[in-house]
Design an enzyme around this catalytic site. Structure first.
Site, short mmCIF file in Angstrom:
data_model
loop_
_atom_site.label_atom_id
_atom_site.label_comp_id
_atom_site.label_asym_id
_atom_site.label_seq_id
_atom_site.Cartn_x
_atom_site.Cartn_y
_atom_site.Cartn_z
N SER A 128 5.89 2.77 7.31
CA SER A 128 4.92 3.34 6.38
C SER A 128 3.53 2.76 6.64
CB SER A 128 5.35 2.98 4.96
OG SER A 128 4.30 3.16 4.04
N TYR A 152 6.97 -3.70 -0.71
CA TYR A 152 7.50 -2.62 0.12
C TYR A 152 6.88 -2.67 1.52
CZ TYR A 152 8.26 2.26 1.61
OH TYR A 152 8.60 3.39 2.31
N LYS A 156 8.83 -3.41 5.02
CA LYS A 156 8.77 -2.46 6.15
C LYS A 156 8.23 -3.17 7.40
CE LYS A 156 10.41 1.46 4.60
NZ LYS A 156 11.66 1.98 5.21
#
Lengths: 329, 329
Positions: A128, A152, A156
């Site tokens: 992402s 997050y 990632k």
């Protein structure tokens, strides 16, 4: 070819599964077995593939994940993750699913690789643009640092590092795709801070009201669900030789403002649709969005043949074709 | 102040422990308890600190690590790691010690923080320029990507991401220090690919022969053990407010060639010492070293007051003073 999709019940995972089931091939290579796994059992897609397995499992359970690769899939799509908001709200769950789940999958592949060293599957990992954190240059280049501002994004980025390391060591043949914000997300409005970018198009296209919480001058970076599926399919068959050891690629996308979104809506559905957008400034959302990337060069990915939309007209058209049966009601 | 050093039996960890024990303070703050942990029991340093505990433990054992922070140290130095060569040779051990060990430590701190939310210790983490991987710009800037080419570098980069994430969340107050190659390493020649950078100074200074496996034009990036200890002590008392969320800092160092090393040796110990360097070209070492960073800007760290040597004369002088009792035999 055997294909495994981990995270096949999510929006992109399900679209990818449907596409593979419908085409029963990726490029020249036929797909004869498809395994679809997620925390809830994925829907079985229509199509002509011989064997389709659907499985509900928890990626944070190493034994369950190991069972996914004992039949040695040639191609693994790894999209399983809890989303940004949830990873921020529940630190333990975020690390358990997004980091440990990824590691269990790569470790399960390693175990098979060590049993049979010629087993080196292609692994396409959904990363992402959340791996980047403000402040940014005007346009983020391929060599910009990983400095995420969410758990997050950190998870990632850690998955990316492991993917590259395992690829360099010849355990798997990985590609990590840093996805832009996906727009227009199908479905109902959700509370994600990024939700309004989709809502202000999707809802008025369907004759419904939508709320715009930021100024029209806000700029962000987008690709359609159709483009995202295209990234995964392109990565599945890419020759990774020229990619080299830097296996994580910022995907191309469209840098555009909210005003450009609205003008594309006007061209597609007229002033009446635009009139359904209600301004409700929200300082929290404004602040969150202010920390997001506005433009990403993605030169390496473009040079490697990854393609995204180049205007919001295209993004709106993809939505009308793929989600609305080709016409505005 | 209570201080914990994890990895206190290593070269830098032991020097840091000795320095703390001798000074019994960091800046204005007294150190009244010092816990030294490593996989082998660290040597007890001479000094006046009230309580000194030395412990042998495995950082990959979460219970053992949890026990290290139950007394809530105000300051934690985390230097425990297996080195680059071993992390490359033993993938499992590398991830277990370098990634899981780091995570267990941060998680143990989180558990204490959740019991007592005002507990947010300063954590200084030993990272490395191994988080960077070739190709490099002529000078690596602070916003250059993390693209390691070793498992050690990947594990350090993953630790950095977790450190920054836990700092952003207010669980700990972390600083990650990307250390240059440490030169002159004390002790005996070792087989690390980087060993010759130290060997060709240390051995001739002691009247011994040393082997140079690369050309004199080879450039790399260095700091002395003394400078490294200085980085940790500076990080221990730095105001992290101005650092912001990007908690991992490339440390300053000296960009210099092997020829510059040799000329510094000549100035310190004469032609006779230089004559003890034997050229034995080694293609493998040449290739490995060819993938290493040659210069790092470290602007943020310099602006924050971190200091390293600016010439090999200084590096040689630090070695003579700190390791040779101030004089060449």
């Amino acid at each position: 070819m055997k294909v495994l999709i981990v995270g096949a019940a999510g929006m992109i995972g399900a679209k990818l599964a449907s596409r593979l089931a419908a085409d029963s091939a990726i490029g020249e290579r036929g797909v004869d077995a498809l395994t679809l796994a997620d925390v809830v059992e994925p829907r079985r897609p229509a199509g002509r593939i011989g064997t389709v397995r659907t499985l509900a499992l928890d990626v944070s359970d190493p034994g369950a994940v190991a069972g996914l690769v004992t039949d040695r899939p040639d191609l693994v799509f790894h999209l399983a993750a809890i989303v940004s908001g949830e990873a921020e709200a529940d630190l333990e769950k975020g690390y358990r699913v997004n980091l440990d789940g990824t590691r269990h999958l790569f470790e399960a592949i390693r175990a098979e690789h060590e049993r049979e060293p010629s087993y080196v599957p292609r692994v396409v990992f959904a990363s992402s643009i959340a791996v980047y954190g403000a402040p940014f240059p005007a346009r983020i280049g391929d060599d910009f640092q990983l400095a995420p501002l969410t758990s997050y994004g950190a998870q990632k980025a850690m998955g990316e590092l492991m993917l590259a390391d395992f690829s360099r060591r010849g355990i798997l043949d990985g590609l990590g795709l840093r996805l832009p914000t996906i727009c227009i997300r199908p479905g109902r409005p959700n509370k994600a801070a990024s939700g309004f970018f989709s809502n202000i198009l999707r809802e008025p296209l369907a004759g419904e009201e939508a709320v715009l919480p930021v100024e029209e001058s806000v700029r962000h970076f987008f690709a359609s669900p159709r483009a995202a599926v295209g990234f995964f399919l392109h990565a599945a068959r890419l020759d990774t030789g020229p990619v080299g050891p830097r296996r994580n690629l910022a995907m191309p996308g469209l840098s555009a403002t909210v005003a450009e979104e609205i003008e594309a809506l006007r061209r597609a559905a007229g002033d009446k649709a635009v009139g359904l957008i209600r301004r409700e400034p929200d300082e929290t959302i404004r602040r969150i969005v202010g920390g997001w990337a506005t433009d990403i060069e993605a030169k390496r990915a473009r040079d490697l043949g990854f393609r995204a939309e180049t205007s919001f007209d295209e993004i709106v058209r993809a939505h009308i074709e793929d989600e609305m049966g080709g016409r505005i009601p």
